[in-house]
Design an enzyme around this catalytic site. Structure first.
Site, PDB file in Angstrom:
ATOM      1  N   ALA A  90       0.836  -1.198   0.000  1.00  0.00           N
ATOM      2  CA  ALA A  90       0.000   0.000   0.000  1.00  0.00           C
ATOM      3  C   ALA A  90       0.870   1.247   0.000  1.00  0.00           C
ATOM      4  O   ALA A  90       1.975   1.250   0.545  1.00  0.00           O
ATOM      5  CB  ALA A  90      -0.925   0.011   1.215  1.00  0.00           C
ATOM      6  N   ASP A  91       0.354   2.294  -0.632  1.00  0.00           N
ATOM      7  CA  ASP A  91       1.055   3.580  -0.605  1.00  0.00           C
ATOM      8  C   ASP A  91       0.072   4.690  -0.919  1.00  0.00           C
ATOM      9  O   ASP A  91      -1.043   4.429  -1.371  1.00  0.00           O
ATOM     10  CB  ASP A  91       2.223   3.615  -1.588  1.00  0.00           C
ATOM     11  CG  ASP A  91       3.368   4.479  -1.075  1.00  0.00           C
ATOM     12  OD1 ASP A  91       3.127   5.686  -0.830  1.00  0.00           O
ATOM     13  OD2 ASP A  91       4.484   3.975  -0.906  1.00  0.00           O
TER      14      ASP A  91
END
Length: 214
Positions: A90-91
Site C-alpha cells: 500500500a502507498d
C-alpha cells in the site's frame, strides 16, 4: 460440577488458518486498521527507492493514482514470503490543484507544505495491491478528499511544536487520528483510506480470495 465462571471464551476467528497474510509496511496506522478488524498478518518493511519510482512516473506522465499503484506494487514485490502467502502493498500520493506532495524532509518543508495546502481541498490517492504467489490478484485506488481550513500562522506554529518530527513520515504532514484533525473543516471518503489502507475494499478482496469468511 466444574466452575466455568472464570473461563474466558476466545472469539471464533473469521480468518482461515492459511495462507498467511503479509503487509509490506511497518506503518502503525495500517497495522492498527487490520488488527482492529481481527485480521492476523505479518508486517515487513519493503526496501524500495520511492523517489526513483515517483520520478519515473512523472517522466512517463502518470497520474497520481497510477503512481501510488506503482509504489504499492513495488513494495509488495520487495518482501520475501513463503509460497502461497497473500502479500498486501500500500502507498499514498497527495495531489492539490495538479501539484504532487511528498513526505517532508524537514520541519521547514512541512511548514511550507501546510501553508500551500491551507484553505484548499486536496486528494489522497491511496493504492493497494494484493499478490498471491507473486501474481497480482487485485488492486484498488481510493481517493478521499480533505478540505483544509484557513488556520492562523500562530496555530500552525503551535501544531508543529506539538506534533514534532512525527509528521515527517506523513505525506500530508498530519495524522488524522491525532492532532491533525484540527487542520480540517471537512473530509470526504472512508476514514481508513485516509489512514493509508481502504479497509472495506481490502476485506472484500480477502473474502474473494477465501481468506476470510463470506
Amino acid at each position: 460440577m466444574p466452575d466455568d465462571s472464570n473461563l474466558v471464551l476466545k472469539p471464533l476467528p473469521l480468518q482461515a488458518e492459511s495462507p498467511a497474510i503479509v503487509l509490506a509496511s511497518r506503518s502503525s496506522a495500517r497495522r492498527s486498521l487490520l488488527e482492529s478488524a481481527g485480521v492476523r498478518a505479518d508486517y515487513r518493511s519493503a526496501d524500495v527507492d520511492e523517489h526513483a519510482i515517483r520520478d519515473d512516473a512523472r517522466a512517463r506522465g502518470m497520474a497520481p493514482g497510477q503512481t501510488a499503484l506503482e509504489l504499492a506494487r513495488a513494495k509488495a514485490r520487495a518482501v520475501s514470503v513463503d509460497r502461497g502467502a497473500i502479500v498486501i502493498g500500500a502507498d499514498q500520493m497527495l495531489s492539490c490543484e495538479g501539484a504532487w506532495f511528498d513526505k517532508p524532509e524537514s520541519m521547514d518543508r512541512a511548514r511550507q507544505q501546510l501553508r500551500m495546502l491551507r484553505g484548499r481541498p486536496h486528494v489522497l490517492h491511496t493504492a493497494v495491491v494484493m499478490l498471491r504467489d507473486g501474481v497480482e490478484v487485485w488492486r484498488h485506488v481510493a481517493c478521499p478528499v480533505l478540505h483544509m481550513r484557513v488556520f492562523s500562522d500562530s496555530f500552525l506554529e503551535r501544531y508543529l511544536a506539538i506534533e514534532g518530527d512525527a509528521i515527517l513520515s506523513c505525506v500530508g504532514c498530519y495524522r488524522l487520528e491525532g492532532m491533525g484533525i484540527h487542520l480540517f473543516s471537512r473530509v470526504e471518503g472512508e476514514h481508513s483510506a485516509i489512514m493509508g489502507l481502504p479497509l472495506l475494499a481490502v476485506l472484500q478482496a480477502l473474502r474473494a480470495q477465501h481468506i476470510i469468511l463470506q
